[in-house]
Design a protein around this motif. Structure first.
Motif, PDB file in Angstrom:
ATOM      1  N   VAL A   2       0.785  -1.143  -0.100  1.00 30.16           N
ATOM      2  CA  VAL A   2       0.140   0.007   0.117  1.00 30.16           C
ATOM      3  C   VAL A   2       0.795   1.322   0.044  1.00 30.16           C
ATOM      4  CG1 VAL A   2      -1.546   1.334   1.305  1.00 30.16           C
ATOM      5  CG2 VAL A   2      -1.879  -1.084   0.991  1.00 30.16           C
ATOM      6  N   LEU A  21      -8.662  -4.438   1.645  1.00 29.17           N
ATOM      7  CA  LEU A  21      -8.185  -4.189   0.394  1.00 29.17           C
ATOM      8  C   LEU A  21      -9.042  -4.167  -0.753  1.00 29.17           C
ATOM      9  CD1 LEU A  21      -4.924  -3.210  -0.928  1.00 29.17           C
ATOM     10  CD2 LEU A  21      -5.203  -3.846   1.559  1.00 29.17           C
ATOM     11  N   LEU A  73      -6.906   3.343  -1.967  1.00 27.02           N
ATOM     12  CA  LEU A  73      -6.087   2.863  -0.655  1.00 27.02           C
ATOM     13  C   LEU A  73      -6.170   4.199   0.398  1.00 27.02           C
ATOM     14  CD1 LEU A  73      -2.968   1.827  -2.880  1.00 27.02           C
ATOM     15  CD2 LEU A  73      -4.786   0.373  -1.558  1.00 27.02           C
TER      16      LEU A  73
END
Ligand code: ADP
Ligand code: MG
Ligand code: MG
Length: 211
Positions: A17, A68, A47
Motif C-alpha cells: 500500500v 483491500l 488506498l
C-alpha cells in the motif's frame, strides 16, 4: 517459514500500500501517456480508505485482504478498481479457508483464482498489455513452486521475478484491451501501470516472506 502468518501478511500488504501511494505521480504519468491518466488517482482513491497501521500491526490476514478488496470495489473508479477488487477478494477467500496461515499452495490457489476472475471480467489475454501480463507468469511460477515443494519466500521471489519480466515486456507492445488500446502505437514504449503495480505486489510479498 512454511506459512505466512499475520505479521508477514501485515508487512507484505503494508509495504504494498505504501509503495503504490508513494508512486502515484509515476503511475498517473504512465496512464497519461498510454491511457486516460486516472490510474494513479484510482489507486489512491481506494488506498486512502485502508488503515495501513491496522494492516501492519493488527488485522488478521483475512481482514487485510478483505479491507483491500472492499477499498478497491467501493472507492476506486476505472477498470482497475473492479479488477484489483476481485483480485484481493480471492486472497480473502483463501485466507478464510486457511486461518492458520498461507502456505505456498494457498498463495498459488488464490493467485490462480484471482487471475481467472480478472480474465472472466475483463476478457484480456496475455500480450494484451494489461495487468494479466504480470499476473499470468507469476501464477505459472507459483504453481511450479508448489510442485517443487518451495516455501512461500522462494515461491514469491520466483513469482516476483516472473511478474517483473512480464510487466517489463508490456513496454514493447501496443494495447488490445482497456483505454490504452484507443491510442494504438502511441502506447508502445510505455510500461502498463497495472502490470507494474502487480509486479510490486509480488516483490513486496517476497521481501516480507523472507524477513
Ligand atoms: P481505465 O482504463 O478504466 O481508466 P485504470 O486507469 O484505473 O482504468 O486502469 C488501467 C489498468 O487496468 C491498465 O494499466 C491495465 O493493467 C488494466 N486493465 C485495463 N483493462 C483491462 C482488462 N480488460 N483486463 C485486465 N486488465 C485491464
Ligand atoms: Mg485509466
Ligand atoms: Mg478511466
Amino acid at each position: 517459514a512454511d506459512t505466512l502468518g499475520r505479521a508477514a501478511v501485515g508487512a507484505w500488504f503494508g509495504a504494498f500500500v505504501e509503495k503504490v501511494l508513494a508512486e502515484e505521480p509515476n503511475l498517473t504519468d504512465l496512464d497519461r501517456r498510454a491511457g486516460d491518466g486516472d490510474f494513479g488517482t484510482n489507486m489512491v482513491a481506494a488506498l486512502d480508505h485502508v488503515d495501513v497501521a491496522g494492516i501492519r500491526d493488527r488485522y488478521s490476514p483475512a481482514t487485510v485482504f478483505e479491507s483491500l478488496s472492499d477499498a478497491y470495489l467501493g472507492h476506486a473508479g476505472g477498470t482497475s478498481g473492479a479488477l484489483f477488487g476481485v483480485w484481493f477478494r480471492q486472497f480473502y477467500r483463501a485466507a478464510v479457508d486457511a486461518p492458520q496461515g498461507l502456505d505456498t499452495k494457498a498463495i498459488a490457489a488464490a493467485a490462480r483464482a484471482g487471475l481467472d476472475t480478472i480474465q472472466e471480467l475483463g476478457g484480456a489475454q496475455p500480450g494484451d498489455k494489461t495487468m494479466i501480463d504480470a499476473v499470468d507468469p507469476a501464477v505459472t511460477a507459483l504453481e511450479s513452486a508448489v510442485e517443487q515443494g518451495k516455501n512461500p519466500a522462494d515461491a514469491l521471489a520466483e513469482a516476483a521475478d516472473a511478474a517483473g519480466h512480464g510487466a517489463e515486456a508490456t513496454v514493447g507492445i501496443t494495447a488490445r484491451r482497456g483505454r490504452a488500446s484507443y491510442i494504438g502505437e502511441a502506447a508502445r514504449g510505455v510500461v502498463d501501470p497495472g502490470a507494474l503495480v502487480l509486479s510490486w505486489f509480488f516483490a513486496e510479498g517476497a521481501q516480507a516472506a523472507r524477513s
